[in-house]
Design a protein around this motif. Structure first.
Motif, PDB file in Angstrom:
ATOM      1  N   ALA A  19       0.513  -1.298   0.083  1.00  0.00           N
ATOM      2  CA  ALA A  19      -0.020  -0.023   0.015  1.00  0.00           C
ATOM      3  C   ALA A  19       0.651   1.390   0.139  1.00  0.00           C
ATOM      4  O   ALA A  19       0.289   1.950  -1.073  1.00  0.00           O
ATOM      5  N   ASP A  20       2.007   1.333   0.684  1.00  0.00           N
ATOM      6  CA  ASP A  20       3.181   2.670   0.971  1.00  0.00           C
ATOM      7  C   ASP A  20       3.694   2.496  -0.728  1.00  0.00           C
ATOM      8  O   ASP A  20       3.644   3.703  -1.158  1.00  0.00           O
ATOM      9  N   GLN A  21       4.187   1.785  -1.651  1.00  0.00           N
ATOM     10  CA  GLN A  21       4.876   1.767  -2.386  1.00  0.00           C
ATOM     11  C   GLN A  21       3.591   2.205  -3.095  1.00  0.00           C
ATOM     12  O   GLN A  21       3.916   2.932  -4.512  1.00  0.00           O
ATOM     13  N   CYS A  22       2.277   1.485  -3.834  1.00  0.00           N
ATOM     14  CA  CYS A  22       1.537   1.976  -3.948  1.00  0.00           C
ATOM     15  C   CYS A  22       0.843   3.684  -3.923  1.00  0.00           C
ATOM     16  O   CYS A  22       1.038   4.563  -5.264  1.00  0.00           O
ATOM     17  N   ARG A  23       1.332   4.072  -3.269  1.00  0.00           N
ATOM     18  CA  ARG A  23       0.997   5.796  -2.619  1.00  0.00           C
ATOM     19  C   ARG A  23       2.135   6.950  -2.908  1.00  0.00           C
ATOM     20  O   ARG A  23       2.249   7.069  -3.605  1.00  0.00           O
ATOM     21  N   ILE A  24       3.139   5.752  -3.553  1.00  0.00           N
ATOM     22  CA  ILE A  24       4.264   6.643  -3.448  1.00  0.00           C
ATOM     23  C   ILE A  24       4.782   6.685  -5.043  1.00  0.00           C
ATOM     24  O   ILE A  24       5.379   7.592  -5.624  1.00  0.00           O
ATOM     25  N   LEU A  25       4.082   5.585  -5.585  1.00  0.00           N
ATOM     26  CA  LEU A  25       4.244   5.393  -6.939  1.00  0.00           C
ATOM     27  C   LEU A  25       3.412   6.385  -7.230  1.00  0.00           C
ATOM     28  O   LEU A  25       3.167   7.314  -8.420  1.00  0.00           O
ATOM     29  N   ALA A  27       2.449   9.338  -5.891  1.00  0.00           N
ATOM     30  CA  ALA A  27       2.491  10.472  -5.883  1.00  0.00           C
ATOM     31  C   ALA A  27       3.474  10.580  -6.882  1.00  0.00           C
ATOM     32  O   ALA A  27       3.958  12.040  -7.539  1.00  0.00           O
ATOM     33  N   ALA A  28       4.597   9.969  -7.532  1.00  0.00           N
ATOM     34  CA  ALA A  28       5.457  10.062  -8.157  1.00  0.00           C
ATOM     35  C   ALA A  28       5.533  10.501  -9.913  1.00  0.00           C
ATOM     36  O   ALA A  28       5.907  10.930 -10.329  1.00  0.00           O
ATOM     37  N   PHE A  29       4.433   9.715  -9.841  1.00  0.00           N
ATOM     38  CA  PHE A  29       3.652   8.973 -11.490  1.00  0.00           C
ATOM     39  C   PHE A  29       2.580  10.404 -11.931  1.00  0.00           C
ATOM     40  O   PHE A  29       2.305  10.151 -11.970  1.00  0.00           O
ATOM     41  N   ALA A  30       2.187  10.980 -10.305  1.00  0.00           N
ATOM     42  CA  ALA A  30       1.314  11.649 -10.972  1.00  0.00           C
ATOM     43  C   ALA A  30       1.416  13.063 -11.980  1.00  0.00           C
ATOM     44  O   ALA A  30       2.152  13.557 -11.914  1.00  0.00           O
ATOM     45  N   PRO A  31       0.303  13.047 -12.739  1.00  0.00           N
ATOM     46  CA  PRO A  31       0.347  14.580 -13.700  1.00  0.00           C
ATOM     47  C   PRO A  31       0.865  15.649 -12.844  1.00  0.00           C
ATOM     48  O   PRO A  31       0.424  16.166 -11.884  1.00  0.00           O
ATOM     49  N   GLY A  32       2.439  16.528 -13.400  1.00  0.00           N
ATOM     50  CA  GLY A  32       3.222  17.315 -13.195  1.00  0.00           C
ATOM     51  C   GLY A  32       3.958  17.306 -12.113  1.00  0.00           C
ATOM     52  O   GLY A  32       4.620  17.977 -11.610  1.00  0.00           O
ATOM     53  N   ALA A  33       4.388  15.916 -11.149  1.00  0.00           N
ATOM     54  CA  ALA A  33       4.828  15.626 -10.027  1.00  0.00           C
ATOM     55  C   ALA A  33       6.206  14.749 -10.857  1.00  0.00           C
ATOM     56  O   ALA A  33       6.343  14.539 -12.383  1.00  0.00           O
ATOM     57  N   THR A  34       7.085  14.773 -11.031  1.00  0.00           N
ATOM     58  CA  THR A  34       8.420  14.649 -11.142  1.00  0.00           C
ATOM     59  C   THR A  34       9.024  13.383  -9.555  1.00  0.00           C
ATOM     60  O   THR A  34       8.632  13.309  -8.068  1.00  0.00           O
TER      61      THR A  34
END
Length: 117
Positions: A19-25, A27-34
């Protein structure tokens, strides 16, 4: 003001739940995120984020074993039963045999991986 953490004893690795991995992924690959910004936010190496993404993608698409064999002439005197496979020949160069028991999503992924649209 600087922050210093002193660890004593054996080195410990953090264990991230799925669940933590999915949450971080997310956040990392959200539009406009790096990825770098998400890695700093969650104190994770960028390489670990990319590794999690590869692992998640592999679980979603799955893999099938592919065996390449040379063409063999079929004996004309022996009537062959119809094969229980779907056979695709691409540009006369590549032949793909997909068993009928293969899930449709996996078969589509195999064809897509060969670059056939």
């Amino acid at each position: 003001m600087s922050h210093v953490t002193l660890l004593t004893g054996p080195e410990r690795r953090r264990r991230w739940s799925e669940a933590d991995q999915c949450r971080i992924l997310a956040a990392a690959f959200a539009p406009g995120a790096t990825v770098a910004a998400a890695a700093r936010q969650y104190d994770v190496a960028t390489s670990l984020i990319y590794k999690w993404r590869r692992t998640m993608r592999a679980r979603e698409t799955g893999f099938a074993e592919v065996v390449v064999v040379p063409d063999e002439p079929v004996a004309a005197s022996v009537p062959a039963a119809p094969p229980a496979v779907i056979e695709l020949e691409i540009a006369g160069k590549v032949r793909l045999r997909i068993p009928l028991t293969t899930p449709p999503t996996l078969a589509a992924a195999m064809v897509k991986a060969l670059g056939v649209s």
